[in-house]
Design an enzyme around this catalytic site. Structure first.
Site, short mmCIF file in Angstrom:
data_model
loop_
_atom_site.label_atom_id
_atom_site.label_comp_id
_atom_site.label_asym_id
_atom_site.label_seq_id
_atom_site.Cartn_x
_atom_site.Cartn_y
_atom_site.Cartn_z
N ASN A 149 1.14 -1.17 -0.14
CA ASN A 149 -0.17 -0.14 0.03
C ASN A 149 0.98 1.24 -0.01
OD1 ASN A 149 -1.71 1.98 0.66
ND2 ASN A 149 -2.31 1.42 2.59
N TRP A 150 1.09 1.83 -1.23
CA TRP A 150 1.82 3.05 -1.06
C TRP A 150 1.38 4.41 -0.49
CZ3 TRP A 150 4.02 2.67 -6.98
CH2 TRP A 150 4.74 1.43 -7.09
N LYS A 151 0.12 4.14 -0.28
CA LYS A 151 -0.55 5.38 0.44
C LYS A 151 -0.17 6.55 -0.43
CE LYS A 151 -0.13 3.21 4.80
NZ LYS A 151 -0.12 3.14 6.25
N GLU A 180 -6.79 4.27 8.10
CA GLU A 180 -6.69 5.95 7.74
C GLU A 180 -7.84 6.76 7.31
OE1 GLU A 180 -2.85 5.43 5.85
OE2 GLU A 180 -2.18 4.90 7.65
N GLY A 206 4.92 1.28 4.98
CA GLY A 206 6.32 1.78 4.75
C GLY A 206 7.20 1.00 4.32
N GLU A 247 -5.60 -5.09 10.45
CA GLU A 247 -4.49 -4.30 10.97
C GLU A 247 -4.76 -3.53 12.02
OE1 GLU A 247 -2.41 -2.70 6.78
OE2 GLU A 247 -4.21 -1.77 7.04
N GLY A 261 2.35 1.82 11.00
CA GLY A 261 3.26 2.94 10.93
C GLY A 261 4.21 3.44 12.17
N HIS A 319 -9.94 1.29 5.16
CA HIS A 319 -8.32 1.42 5.70
C HIS A 319 -8.57 2.18 6.87
CE1 HIS A 319 -4.19 2.75 6.74
NE2 HIS A 319 -3.78 1.44 5.92
N SER A 328 3.38 -2.36 10.36
CA SER A 328 4.61 -2.61 10.48
C SER A 328 5.38 -4.04 10.35
CB SER A 328 5.17 -2.27 11.92
OG SER A 328 4.77 -0.88 12.39
P1 PGA Z 1 2.69 0.02 7.83
O1 PGA Z 1 1.33 0.27 7.29
O2 PGA Z 1 3.39 -1.07 7.01
O3 PGA Z 1 3.57 1.07 7.33
O4 PGA Z 1 2.35 -0.01 9.26
C1 PGA Z 1 0.56 -0.74 6.84
C2 PGA Z 1 -0.66 -0.17 6.33
O5 PGA Z 1 -1.26 0.92 6.85
O6 PGA Z 1 -1.61 -0.78 5.32
#
Ligand code: PGA
Length: 252
Positions: free
Chosen positions: A9-11, A97, A235, A167, A173, A95, A213
């Site tokens: 996931n490149w966000k 976020e 990340g 998640e 993150g 997600h 993470s």
């Molecule tokens: P992260 O993000 O690997 O940076 O913790 C995972 C995600 O939000 O899908």
């Protein structure tokens, strides 16, 4: 046997040039796997460029969200038809976020899931508890509510295109990964719930990814858990070497 799914996931990262370079580098780490699939979810603006870069490979290209309508007055949204037109075949939905920063509710997320499925996209539904919810003993309730509501009205035959990503919000993150035992507990619970909501064979075939993470140093032990069928990586997916190592996890 479930094929594992290793998703990046490149966000909100990458312009066109970075995206094409990263996709090209990731491809070098992807031989033809019999037992796993790789998915990249770049920002909307570069879905087409990434899809073109990886065309001819088995890499799946995904959007990071999707609307339920084909077209219309939905400023700021992307339709499933547009995702497909750009070369995508999947969508991440719900997600944390989106839930936390943009106030997306279970009802909205459910509409997105059904929309994605109606237009033949793979739907990656994300669920997960916050630290407060975990510490107050609410984790399983939260997961159950998010899944029941998120999948309301989805038909059993559509479930072959549903992937759930567990998640835990406190692990995204932050560098804090759920331990393999914590992740396995949540995954086993989710599989059991799917078997109650649908059928046992739907639950057995459905892939449940862990996200939060995931790194080259913890992917092997996570992937060794019986109910962990892949990873949703943020990340570490922005670095081709790291994501390459994650894709090439060793199950031992
Ligand atoms: P992260 O993000 O690997 O940076 O913790 C995972 C995600 O939000 O899908």
């Amino acid at each position: 046997m479930r094929k594992s799914l290793m998703a990046g996931n490149w966000k909100m990262h990458t312009t066109r040039e970075d995206a094409c370079r990263l996709a090209e580098e990731v491809m070098k780490h992807c031989p033809t796997f019999a037992d796993r699939e790789v998915l990249l979810a770049p920002p909307y603006t570069v879905i087409a460029a990434v899809a073109e870069t990886v065309s001819g490979s088995d890499i799946i290209v995904s959007s990071q969200n999707v609307c339920w309508e084909e077209q219309g007055a939905f400023t700021g949204e992307i339709s499933p038809v547009m995702v497909k037109d750009a070369g995508g075949s999947a969508a991440i939905i719900g997600h944390s976020e989106r839930r936390q920063l943009f106030f997306e509710t279970d009802t909205l997320i459910n509409q997105r899931v059904k929309g994605a499925l109606d237009f033949d996209l793979m739907a990656l539904l994300c669920v997960g508890e916050t630290l407060t919810e975990r510490e107050s003993g609410q984790m399983l309730n939260v997961l159950e509510t998010q899944i029941r509501n998120g999948l309301a009205g989805v038909r059993a035959e559509q479930m072959a295109r549903v992937v759930i990503a567990y998640e835990p919000v406190w692990a995204i993150g932050t560098g804090k990964t759920a331990s393999k035992e914590q992740a396995q507990e949540a995954h086993a619970f989710i599989r059991e719930l799917i078997s109650k909501l649908f059928e046992k064979n739907v639950a057995e075939q459905m892939r449940i990814l862990y996200g939060g993470s995931v790194k080259p140093t913890n992917v092997d032990e996570l992937m060794a858990q019986p109910d962990i069928d892949g990873a949703l990586v943020g990340g570490a997916a922005l670095d081709a070497e790291s994501f390459g190592r994650i894709i090439n996890y060793q199950k031992n």
